[in-house]
Design a protein around this motif. Structure first.
Motif, PDB file in Angstrom:
ATOM      1  N   THR A   3       0.811  -1.218   0.000  1.00  0.00           N
ATOM      2  CA  THR A   3       0.000   0.000   0.000  1.00  0.00           C
ATOM      3  C   THR A   3       0.834   1.253   0.000  1.00  0.00           C
ATOM      4  O   THR A   3       0.380   2.285  -0.452  1.00  0.00           O
ATOM      5  N   HIS A 262      -3.930   7.188  -4.286  1.00  0.00           N
ATOM      6  CA  HIS A 262      -3.227   6.184  -5.082  1.00  0.00           C
ATOM      7  C   HIS A 262      -3.787   4.778  -4.819  1.00  0.00           C
ATOM      8  O   HIS A 262      -3.938   3.965  -5.756  1.00  0.00           O
ATOM      9  N   ARG A 266      -5.400   2.194  -7.507  1.00  0.00           N
ATOM     10  CA  ARG A 266      -5.004   0.804  -7.726  1.00  0.00           C
ATOM     11  C   ARG A 266      -6.196  -0.149  -7.551  1.00  0.00           C
ATOM     12  O   ARG A 266      -6.350  -1.116  -8.306  1.00  0.00           O
ATOM     13  N   ALA A 270      -7.631  -2.557 -10.331  1.00  0.00           N
ATOM     14  CA  ALA A 270      -7.789  -3.999 -10.134  1.00  0.00           C
ATOM     15  C   ALA A 270      -9.233  -4.431 -10.390  1.00  0.00           C
ATOM     16  O   ALA A 270      -9.481  -5.470 -11.016  1.00  0.00           O
TER      17      ALA A 270
END
Length: 361
Positions: A3, A262, A266, A270
């Protein structure tokens, strides 16, 4: 999934930053992730609307309509404001001007010029010569002496009325009065204005030295003391508080928000890849298998059947023609070019059409 790959901040963060960072991260993930998902959906929807609705609407509807409207407005503008004036200039003003020019040239050449030459030679030139002779004689023997006398009388009257009275007024009235006024002014300056001015200067110096200067020094000392013992400590305290607030609150919160943004990106990426994979597994891959293993063989079989049927029909037609007319039909150049059994010689008779599947068989 990692992370946060950035190195930790400086060693001076302390436990306060850690205590603030964890709840802020949780709240940021809970708040920023839905916002990022909604933002990505809005961006995708906007691109789809622009690609499939707005752009075709503009290209196929608005742009031709605007071009037609522009052409219509241009034609109306020319019809109302250009063509009438062009026609007026070309078919009215220019012919009328040319006609007037022709009339003026004829009138001047045939009437005005001869009349002017006649008047100049027969009337104006002799009259001018006579007037010049009379003027030369009158100027020499009458007007010149009369002008001299009138000039002398005018000079005398002008001096008497406008020069000598003002000279006498200046010499015998204004000059003595002016000298008296100057003497009175000098006496008043020496015995009145100068002592009063010296007294006012002494008073101003005394007021400045014993009143204004001490009061000014007191105000300056008060301002310096207020800055040194009040404003400067308060300013330093406020600056220290702002730096501490930025270093221990705003900077960690900003870092957490950036990290959460961010992470949300992500996660959305995904999810998008997962949805693409699920769509491929549920729709794309079965459709490709059906196309490759079912539709393609069926299409090939239909094409072969169609070719075989067409070849059979052609052979039956040729047989019927030979039976009815007794001679082989003349094929057009296109059929001969597409016939597999035809030769390149010009005198050779065309061979029978044989379809590709039957020859392979």
């Amino acid at each position: 999934m990692e992370t946060d790959k950035r190195p930790p901040a400086g060693g001076g963060d302390g436990c306060l930053v850690g205590v603030i960072r964890v709840p802020v991260k949780v709240v940021a993930v809970l708040v920023v992730l839905p916002v990022r998902v909604v933002w990505e959906l809005l961006v995708a929807g906007g691109r789809a609307v622009h690609r499939h609705v707005l752009r075709p609407l503009y290209v196929h509807v608005l742009e031709p309509l605007l071009r037609a409207l522009g052409w219509l407005l241009t034609a109306l503008f020319k019809l109302v404001f250009v063509w009438p004036w062009v026609g007026l200039w070309r078919y009215v003003i220019v012919p009328v001007g040319q006609g007037l020019t022709w009339v003026w040239r004829g009138l001047y050449g045939q009437v005005l010029a001869p009349a002017g030459r006649f008047l100049t030679v027969r009337l104006l030139r002799p009259l001018g010569e006579a007037l010049a002779w009379v003027g030369r004689g009158g100027m020499r023997y009458l007007l010149a002496p009369l002008a001299k006398g009138v000039g002398w009388i005018g000079w005398a009257l002008g001096m008497t009325l406008f020069v000598w009275p003002w000279v006498g007024l200046w010499r015998y009235v204004l000059a003595p009065v002016g000298r008296g006024i100057v003497w009175l002014a000098a006496v008043f300056h020496r015995y009145v204005l100068r002592p009063v001015g010296l007294g006012l200067v002494w008073l101003a110096v005394a007021v400045f030295r014993y009143l204004l200067r001490p009061v000014g020094l007191g105000f300056v000392w008060l301002a310096v003391a207020g800055y040194r013992y009040l404003l400067r400590p308060v300013g330093l305290g406020v600056a220290w508080l702002a730096v501490a607030l930025y270093r221990y609150v705003l900077a960690p919160v900003g870092q957490v928000l950036v990290w959460a943004w961010h992470v949300a990106g992500r996660i959305v990426g995904a999810l998008w890849r997962g949805l693409k994979w699920v769509g491929w597994v549920l729709v794309g891959w079965p459709a490709s298998r059906v196309y490759r293993h079912v539709l393609t063989p069926v299409g090939h079989a239909v094409r072969e059947v169609w070719r075989s049927g067409r070849a059979a029909v052609r052979e039956a037609r040729a047989t019927v023609r030979r039976a009815l007319f007794g001679a082989p039909p003349v094929e057009p150049s296109r059929s001969r070019a597409r016939t597999l059994g035809s030769t390149t010689a010009a005198h050779a008779a065309p061979a029978d059409e044989i379809s590709l599947p039957r020859r392979q068989g």
